[in-house]
Design an enzyme around this catalytic site. Structure first.
Site, PDB file in Angstrom:
ATOM      1  N   LYS A  92       0.860  -1.185   0.000  1.00 52.75           N
ATOM      2  CA  LYS A  92       0.000   0.000   0.000  1.00 52.75           C
ATOM      3  C   LYS A  92       0.890   1.226   0.000  1.00 52.75           C
ATOM      4  CE  LYS A  92      -4.531   0.589   0.300  1.00 52.75           C
ATOM      5  NZ  LYS A  92      -5.507  -0.436  -0.116  1.00 52.75           N
TER       6      LYS A  92
HETATM    7  N1  GLU Z   1      -7.062  -0.037  -3.244  1.00 54.67           N
HETATM    8  C1  GLU Z   1      -7.829  -1.183  -3.572  1.00 54.67           C
HETATM    9  C2  GLU Z   1      -7.921  -2.129  -2.395  1.00 54.67           C
HETATM   10  O1  GLU Z   1      -7.807  -1.732  -1.254  1.00 54.67           O
HETATM   11  C3  GLU Z   1      -7.372  -1.839  -4.859  1.00 54.67           C
HETATM   12  C4  GLU Z   1      -5.942  -2.286  -4.896  1.00 54.67           C
HETATM   13  C5  GLU Z   1      -5.484  -2.741  -6.277  1.00 54.67           C
HETATM   14  O2  GLU Z   1      -6.270  -2.732  -7.201  1.00 54.67           O
HETATM   15  O3  GLU Z   1      -4.307  -3.089  -6.386  1.00 54.67           O
HETATM   16  O4  GLU Z   1      -8.155  -3.300  -2.533  1.00 54.67           O
END
Ligand code: GLU
Length: 432
Positions: free
Chosen positions: A122
């Site tokens: 993240k």
């Molecule tokens: N931010 C989204 C999540 O928390 C998507 C992450 C992604 O597509 O890599 O799952």
């Protein structure tokens, strides 16, 4: 008498680098699952902290040329065992290392639960994106991308949108990275505009996936969706699409909210006119077809399905006993605390936990990455069919484990994910 402490024998509480309420929640959930599944202690300790955490501070020039602000940014990679790491980038004024690390850990379990070949990551920048002009947002994004360039890459770590970022931000990330290497690298990021190699169906994938699961859960509970009511907290990408697909499935939406207000109409809100209102005004406040309510009143409305699709830490020991829903379908990451979980389990609320509920986004991100690396595109129908299959498969595995081992749905989903990662770790072994 003096006692010697072995250097390896430290308490996890000594490792405070990532400490924050959200990281503690992620660790507590993990430790609860680890204990129930009797996870190998060495593996447990390895998974309790992220493998790589990068903190950067960098300058962001405001449109007022002389004004330069120092901004803090993060990219955390939790597990590098499963393949490249994967996860969104969040722009929010409260972002910190602990929050990003918790979100990275949840991404690991989410990807493993969905059987995607990724570990969790993240990123985040501590800034309120709604206070930036378009050019400021672009400069911020490009500089942040430069700062994390060394640790991202199509085979290393692939960012995506999260709260406060969107496909335009992804396009700037893709451009900045591509400028560095000298050719276009669409597969560096997912959630891009389709014309740049984005996937059909990615924008609405999280909401669509959540509604696929709500249908499965309703079926499992013997709940008739056409006679059901729903309350959705949050009107961003996840919330607004969840509302749209729920309405298409015949569910009556009686409550919605965004940062400006909550809205309630016991006879059902007109979803198209809500979406039009948002198009015109940007916020829900001022919408005529409903009465205004507070966030806490919204969460306590009597309904069949409550879908928190906004921030973390919304359902806590303070309000969990007042919830009045039969199903809690989590579109947000980390909306429910561990204490609240226990209260909801006692109340027999059926929980579709976040790592399952909002996994539609990363699943279609995976499809996007696969399409980009193969220079091949899939139709929307193919994407939605595959998404449906993967979501339902993960739902069934979670329900099966929860029934077989008499576990709540969150712990069952966590164990499904953790088990896969632990197996991979043990098979790869230790280096050196
Ligand atoms: N931010 C989204 C999540 O928390 C998507 C992450 C992604 O597509 O890599 O799952």
């Amino acid at each position: 008498m003096s006692s010697t402490i072995h250097p390896f024998d430290q308490d996890i509480d000594d490792n405070t680098e990532w400490d924050s309420p959200m990281f503690r929640l992620a660790q507590q959930q993990f430790l609860k699952a680890a204990e129930i599944m009797s996870l190998d202690e060495n593996v447990r300790d390895r998974l309790l902290f992220p493998q790589r955490s990068l903190t950067v501070s960098f300058p962001c020039r405001r449109d007022e040329y002389a004004e330069v602000e120092t901004v803090f940014g993060y990219r955390v990679q939790h597990v590098l065992t499963m393949g490249p790491t994967k996860g969104g980038i969040r722009y929010h004024q409260d972002v910190n290392l602990g929050e990003v690390s918790a979100l990275a850990m949840w991404m690991t379990w989410k990807c493993a639960l969905m059987e995607l070949p990724f570990g969790g990551a993240k990123g985040g920048v501590r800034i309120d994106p709604t206070k930036l002009s378009r050019s400021e947002l672009q400069r911020l994004t490009r500089r942040y991308t430069m700062e994390i360039t060394d640790i991202i890459g199509p085979d290393r770590d692939i960012p995506a949108p999260d709260m406060g970022t969107n496909e335009q931000v992804m396009a700037w990330i893709m451009d900045t990275y591509s400028q560095q290497v000298g050719y276009a690298v669409p597969e560096i990021v997912t959630g891009k505009p389709v014309v740049l190699g984005g996937s059909l169906g990615r924008t609405e994938a999280t909401g669509r996936g959540l509604v696929y699961l709500i249908c499965e859960a309703a079926n499992h509970m013997g709940m008739d969706l056409k006679k059901s009511t729903a309350v959705v907290q949050g009107f961003g990408n996840v919330g607004s699409n969840t509302i749209r697909f729920l309405a298409e499935s015949g569910v009556k939406i009686i409550g919605v909210s965004d940062v400006s207000t909550g809205l309630h109409n016991p006879n059902g809100l007109e979803v198209n006119s809500l979406l039009e209102h948002i198009d015109q005004h940007g916020i829900l406040k001022g919408y005529a077809g409903a009465s205004e309510i507070s966030n806490s009143e919204l969460l306590e409305l009597k309904c069949d399905i409550l879908a928190p699709c906004a921030l973390q830490n919304q359902i806590t020991s303070k309000n969990a006993s007042k919830l009045n829903c039969r199903m809690l379908a989590e579109g947000a990451n980390g909306p429910t605390t561990l204490e609240a979980d226990q209260i909801l389990i006692d109340k027999e609320v059926f929980i579709v936990p976040d790592i399952l509920g909002n996994a539609g986004g990363v699943t279609v991100s995976y499809f996007e990455w696969v399409q980009d690396t193969q220079n091949f595109t899939w139709s929307l129908e193919e994407i939605n069919d595959r998404l449906h299959k993967i979501m339902v498969g993960a739902f069934n595995r979670t329900v099966l484990r929860s029934q077989r081992d008499k576990l709540d749905m969150r712990t069952a989903a966590m164990i499904e994910g953790i088990q896969r990662v632990a197996k991979a770790k043990l098979l790869r072994g230790l280096f050196p």
